[in-house]
Scaffold this motif. Structure first.
Motif, mmCIF file in Angstrom:
data_model
loop_
_atom_site.group_PDB
_atom_site.id
_atom_site.type_symbol
_atom_site.label_atom_id
_atom_site.label_comp_id
_atom_site.label_asym_id
_atom_site.label_seq_id
_atom_site.Cartn_x
_atom_site.Cartn_y
_atom_site.Cartn_z
ATOM 1 N N HIS A 238 0.805 -1.224 0.000
ATOM 2 C CA HIS A 238 0.000 0.000 0.000
ATOM 3 C C HIS A 238 0.841 1.278 0.000
ATOM 4 O O HIS A 238 0.374 2.325 0.411
ATOM 5 N N LEU A 239 2.079 1.171 -0.441
ATOM 6 C CA LEU A 239 2.933 2.369 -0.452
ATOM 7 C C LEU A 239 2.621 3.259 -1.651
ATOM 8 O O LEU A 239 2.692 4.472 -1.572
ATOM 9 N N TYR A 240 2.300 2.622 -2.762
ATOM 10 C CA TYR A 240 2.089 3.376 -3.993
ATOM 11 C C TYR A 240 0.689 3.136 -4.534
ATOM 12 O O TYR A 240 0.175 2.020 -4.503
ATOM 13 N N LYS A 241 0.095 4.214 -5.044
ATOM 14 C CA LYS A 241 -1.211 4.133 -5.678
ATOM 15 C C LYS A 241 -1.041 3.514 -7.062
ATOM 16 O O LYS A 241 -1.834 2.712 -7.514
ATOM 17 N N SER A 242 0.045 3.922 -7.757
ATOM 18 C CA SER A 242 0.257 3.376 -9.097
ATOM 19 C C SER A 242 1.742 3.243 -9.392
ATOM 20 O O SER A 242 2.548 4.039 -8.921
ATOM 21 N N GLY B 89 4.266 3.000 -12.648
ATOM 22 C CA GLY B 89 4.273 3.224 -14.084
ATOM 23 C C GLY B 89 5.668 3.510 -14.548
ATOM 24 O O GLY B 89 6.553 3.833 -13.762
ATOM 25 N N VAL B 90 5.830 3.346 -15.872
ATOM 26 C CA VAL B 90 7.132 3.594 -16.482
ATOM 27 C C VAL B 90 7.566 5.039 -16.243
ATOM 28 O O VAL B 90 8.735 5.332 -16.059
ATOM 29 N N LEU B 91 6.582 5.949 -16.223
ATOM 30 C CA LEU B 91 6.920 7.371 -16.087
ATOM 31 C C LEU B 91 6.943 7.823 -14.635
ATOM 32 O O LEU B 91 7.001 9.015 -14.346
ATOM 33 N N GLY B 92 6.858 6.879 -13.714
ATOM 34 C CA GLY B 92 6.982 7.238 -12.308
ATOM 35 C C GLY B 92 5.970 6.512 -11.452
ATOM 36 O O GLY B 92 5.028 5.896 -11.946
ATOM 37 N N LEU B 93 6.203 6.587 -10.167
ATOM 38 C CA LEU B 93 5.312 5.953 -9.208
ATOM 39 C C LEU B 93 4.512 7.051 -8.517
ATOM 40 O O LEU B 93 4.982 8.180 -8.400
ATOM 41 N N GLU B 94 3.332 6.716 -8.064
ATOM 42 C CA GLU B 94 2.562 7.705 -7.308
ATOM 43 C C GLU B 94 2.313 7.169 -5.910
ATOM 44 O O GLU B 94 1.820 6.053 -5.744
ATOM 45 N N PHE B 95 2.659 7.976 -4.912
ATOM 46 C CA PHE B 95 2.455 7.548 -3.532
ATOM 47 C C PHE B 95 0.968 7.364 -3.249
ATOM 48 O O PHE B 95 0.123 8.086 -3.794
#
Lengths: 581, 154
Positions: free
Chosen positions: B40-44, B46-52
């Motif tokens: 549960h650290l990241y919402k998403s 992706g190649v272009l970055g992670l979202e907390f």
């Protein structure tokens, strides 16, 4: 009497002992005529510039090399003085032949001979497709053939694509500093014609701690840019800044300089660049970035005219004007068995990654638009990445996928016969197939279910859907592959259906110990490691690799060749060492 | 890795009741500590970055607890270590071709504690902090941190 003579001999040797300086390029270097390289001499002591004498074929070096050396009074490692050095950056020798370089200063001297080679004036082929199965050993091929095609009464039921490449050679893979080798120096030898040290790419490994100041040699992509208008494509399942793809363009003593390698990729701008490793393209302010600066290479590549693809759909839609950047994972891409069969690894986070075949087709579609031709490097990266943790099932699936990429190349060559195809490996692993594991043999001890000799029988993989991969990896009678080396680990005798094998983990003494997650798998046995306890996984083998090739130029591959000799054939195929009018 | 998970699930059940006891000794405040999980650290991703995740954003600056594995430290005297979801089979600090997974947590200890990992999970409690930050001593860049942290074996 004998003692006296011995004493006299050793005294004479000591008195006459001149220290050897080190000259880069090393003795027996092979250099493409007209290609730029750095010349460096490292003296073991501090010397005066006026004491340095350098001759080339008996003449003063300036007359032959046409440039003055730069003198470095003291090279240092922190506070320790390493000695003096002289250096010429970007030297070129246009005329082929042997060049004997003799260097002396004070009590130090060294003599090396370089062979500068020219190529034919006319290219033999318009395109080269260079396919590299990272770590691919003979066992991987044999297992891929048996798993993919099956075997009846000792004869294979089908052939791999690589089985019909008609020219072949054994290739020696050792590094300049060791018999053992890694993916950096090996691909560097293929891509520059110079052997180098473990972890080094596009440079000779000098003694200074700075990893970016080492004497450079020209990479194949740079030579193509210098001499032709051909396109350059790079396709890998690893991070695009990993050692193998990096070696097509880069110069560093340390393959771990991944942020700098992305800058070098940007400098050379391969027309097509597909793989994983976006973390080193993202500015540090973006979560998931592994850069330590604010440079945004996604933005920079886009501004340079690249179309961006981040998943399979975008890759398929990305047909454009020949410039394509495809990044499908922040790190290494997932392997075929996880991506298409088990949905393990990081497939839940990156669910729509293309495979090597899809990436290669997209890359070919772009680079083949160039009427001048192309060089396309395709790496089956995870044959190696799955062999390190002794996950042979995943490594063999990767080999089958890699072979399918060779099939794409052969299909292309049918309509484009002016294409040289080279399929090879960079180094081997210590692995062999020794028989089968049969769940239906009696008892509960898995070790007793290993079949050898006649007891091995044949495995019962099935490929009913005809995709070239066994429909299931966990069949009841399967190939048994064994490693020659490894850390302490548990042998489970079974495919790892829950994700790639993690044989060992580090303990508080920084020693790798068997991963206890596998201890309770029924029938698992403890396997005592035979490597130092600092080794986290199985290691590369020193055995030769088998190179196979077809198409114009492939007649250059025969017998035994050093990895650096392969470059000569590639350079000759494109006539990169031809005199320009 | 279900092999591993199966083991943990059964252990977790058994340890659930026991956990509270050693845990009290390392808790700084009597206030109930929020739990975080690697899932549960990241919402998403992706190649272009992670979202907390929203949870990470909401808990920033608060004391949280998370369970994971201690990666071998950069050096024995380092004041931080890397917490990973699964035991590290490679040592990115020592091996030039190893790299960290995306979802690591960097733990800055309140006081020196001895390296304990031996195929065994640890529970860490500390003040959550997110966003890129470069360690001034080592240059190590992290995205997620626990500061003033303490840990104990599970």
């Amino acid at each position: 009497m004998r003692k006296l003579v011995l004493a006299l001999i050793s005294a004479t040797i000591l008195a006459g002992a001149a220290q050897a300086a080190t000259v880069y390029p090393l003795d027996r270097a092979t250099i493409l005529a007209g290609s730029p390289f750095d010349f460096k001499v490292e003296f073991k002591s501090v010397i005066k510039p006026e004491d340095v004498k350098i001759t080339v074929n008996g003449q003063d070096y300036k007359a032959v090399l046409g440039k003055d050396v730069q003198f470095v009074a003291e090279e240092k490692n922190k506070d320790k003085v390493l000695g003096s050095a002289v250096l010429i950056r970007g030297l070129t020798i246009p005329k082929a032949g042997d060049y004997k370089v003799e260097v002396s200063a004070g009590s130090e001297s060294k003599s090396v001979t370089w062979n500068v080679f020219a190529t034919g004036a006319t290219p033999k082929a318009k395109n080269i497709i260079f396919l590299l199965g990272d770590g691919m050993s003979v066992a991987h091929r044999t297992a891929a053939r048996i798993m993919s095609k099956g075997m009846t009464e000792g004869k294979a039921n089908g052939r791999l694509n690589m089985d019909d490449l008609d020219h072949m050679a054994f290739i020696g893979t050792s590094a300049t500093d060791a018999v053992a080798t890694d993916s950096a120096n090996t691909m560097s030898a293929y891509m520059t014609g110079h052997k180098t040290a473990v972890n080094a790419i596009g440079v000779y490994a000098d003694r200074t701690p700075d990893s970016l100041d080492d004497p450079k040699v020209e990479t194949f992509a740079e030579a193509i840019r210098r001499q032709t208008k051909k396109s350059v494509g790079i396709v890998t399942g690893a991070e695009v800044e990993d050692a193998t793809p990096a070696a097509v363009v880069s110069h560093t003593r340390k393959r771990a300089d991944k942020a700098e390698i992305v800058e070098m990729l940007y400098a050379v701008k391969p027309d097509v660049l597909l793989g994983g490793g976006s973390a080193y393209f993202l500015p540090q302010s973006t979560a998931g970035s592994k850069r330590k600066d604010d440079k945004d290479y996604i933005k920079l590549f886009k501004e340079a005219g690249y179309r961006l693809a981040t998943d399979k759909n975008e890759l398929n839609a990305a047909s454009g004007d020949g410039k394509l950047l495809g990044l499908f994972h922040t790190g290494n891409m997932d392997v075929t068995l996880d991506r298409d069969f088990l949905k393990k690894g990081t497939v839940d986070k990156f669910p729509n990654q293309p495979g090597l075949v899809a990436m290669m087709k997209a890359a070919l579609g772009e680079v083949s638009k160039n009427p001048e031709g192309f060089f396309l490097m395709v790496e089956g990266a995870s044959i190696d990445k799955m062999s390190h943790p002794l996950d042979w099932d995943r490594a063999v699936f990767e080999t089958i996928e890699f072979d399918q990429a060779i099939g794409v190349a052969r299909e292309f060559a049918k309509t484009h016969p002016d294409t040289l195809i080279v399929a090879t490996a960079d180094h081997t692993h210590g692995v062999s197939i020794i028989g089968t594991v049969d769940d239906d043999k009696p008892g509960t001890e898995m070790r007793e279910k290993v079949g050898t000799y006649a007891e091995a029988g044949f495995p019962n993989y099935e490929d009913k859907d005809g995709d070239g991969f066994p429909d299931r990896i966990d069949v009841s009678r399967r190939l048994f592959l064994g490693a020659t080396n490894g850390p302490d680990h548990y042998e489970t005798f079974r495919p790892k259906l829950d994700g790639p094998f993690v044989p060992a983990v580090q303990n508080e003494k920084k020693e790798y110990v068997a991963n206890e997650a596998y201890k309770d798998v029924p029938g698992a046995v403890f396997v005592q490691g035979n490597l130092p306890r600092s080794a986290d996984s199985g290691v590369h083998a020193v055995d030769d690799v088998v190179l196979q090739s077809t198409g114009p130029g492939s007649e250059g591959f025969k017998g035994y060749l050093e990895e650096s000799d392969v470059y000569k054939v590639l350079a000759d195929t494109f006539a990169l060492g031809a005199d320009k009018p | 890795m279900a092999v591993r998970n199966r083991r943990f699930r059964s252990r977790r059940r058994m340890l659930g009741a026991l956990l509270a006891v050693p845990f009290l000794s390392i808790t700084r405040s009597a206030k109930a500590t929020e739990r975080l999980d690697f899932d549960h650290l990241y919402k998403s991703f992706g190649v272009l970055g992670l979202e907390f995740s929203d949870k990470v954003k909401a808990l920033s600056g608060q004391t949280v607890a998370i369970r994971g594995f201690m990666a071998p430290p950069l050096k024995a005297e380092a004041n931080f270590f890397v917490l990973t979801e699964i035991p590290m089979s490679l040592c990115p600090f020592c091996s030039s071709d190893a790299d960290w997974p995306d979802n690591i947590m960097v733990v800055y200890l309140a006081r020196k504690q001895t390296f304990v990992q031996f195929n065994a999970p640890i529970e860490v409690e500390g003040v959550l902090d997110y966003g890129p930050w470069t360690d001034p001593d080592t240059g190590f860049v992290s995205q997620l941190r626990l500061r003033q942290a303490v840990f104990d074996q599970v």
